[in-house]
Enzyme design. Sequence first.
Site, mmCIF file in Angstrom:
data_model
loop_
_atom_site.group_PDB
_atom_site.id
_atom_site.type_symbol
_atom_site.label_atom_id
_atom_site.label_comp_id
_atom_site.label_asym_id
_atom_site.label_seq_id
_atom_site.Cartn_x
_atom_site.Cartn_y
_atom_site.Cartn_z
ATOM 1 N N ASP A 26 -30.857 33.825 -7.556
ATOM 2 C CA ASP A 26 -32.320 33.904 -7.679
ATOM 3 C C ASP A 26 -32.899 35.324 -7.674
ATOM 4 O O ASP A 26 -33.964 35.572 -7.087
ATOM 5 C CB ASP A 26 -32.985 33.092 -6.564
ATOM 6 C CG ASP A 26 -32.502 31.650 -6.507
ATOM 7 O OD1 ASP A 26 -31.829 31.212 -7.454
ATOM 8 O OD2 ASP A 26 -32.799 30.971 -5.519
ATOM 9 N N LYS A 90 -33.320 25.685 -10.881
ATOM 10 C CA LYS A 90 -33.252 24.675 -9.824
ATOM 11 C C LYS A 90 -34.543 24.659 -9.022
ATOM 12 O O LYS A 90 -35.339 25.614 -9.071
ATOM 13 C CB LYS A 90 -32.072 24.970 -8.892
ATOM 14 C CG LYS A 90 -32.171 26.332 -8.198
ATOM 15 C CD LYS A 90 -30.933 26.657 -7.410
ATOM 16 C CE LYS A 90 -31.021 28.034 -6.762
ATOM 17 N NZ LYS A 90 -32.110 28.172 -5.763
ATOM 18 N N CYS A 134 -32.114 30.688 0.433
ATOM 19 C CA CYS A 134 -31.215 30.269 -0.648
ATOM 20 C C CYS A 134 -29.788 30.767 -0.457
ATOM 21 O O CYS A 134 -28.831 30.035 -0.709
ATOM 22 C CB CYS A 134 -31.773 30.730 -1.991
ATOM 23 S SG CYS A 134 -33.371 29.970 -2.392
#
Length: 221
Positions: A26, A90, A134
């Site tokens: 990310d 996602k 994450c």
Amino acid sequence: MPSRIGTQGDPSGKQVNLVDKFSICDIQEKFRSAIWEFPKVIATAQKMVKAAKILNTPIYTTTQSAAKLGTTVSELKDLLPESYSTEIDKTAFSMMVPDLTAQLTQQSSASPAAAGKPHQPVSAIIVGIETHICVTQTALDLLSMGHRVYVLADGVSSCNSGERNVALARLRAEGAVVTTSESLLYEMLGDAKDGNFKAIAGLVRETKEETRLAVETFCKL
């Protein structure tokens, strides 16, 4: 039992070979002004992408809600191999969504080390953001699947700098290896006689200043 990257002790105590994978979590455009020391995360990720290309290590990239937060930063996208498939978007915080899990299983099962085995653990190397969300959830999922996890301390960050050390301490306790990019690269080589040593050593020299700044910022005890 202590193991170097690329190996893992089995129940008998024997060291078995693992396949290395590099994961970019990310690192997106909209986070540029939000993440503490974001340029240093990008610099470490760039170095690791270049190293992955030298070492022929598969690269996995995810984005979190790309429609809102943007794609992977251009500094990384421009470095990805031509054969690289599109990044996986996602909404889950962990990278280990079904699409990526399926790719990981398929590639690791196709490796010579997986011959005759229903499940082949991998050495998963992680950089990205945010460390405590994450990155943490990705590492925990990988560990629960039986994989060996390496989190690069000079390649992860969060909006609040104080979250990093808490998250990294938890991941160490859970069984992840927290290390630095340069240490890991030389561990992957193992020997100056390795055919990729010259190229990796050159990359380390090329990124020496960026590495120094990232380590001095992110890895203070």
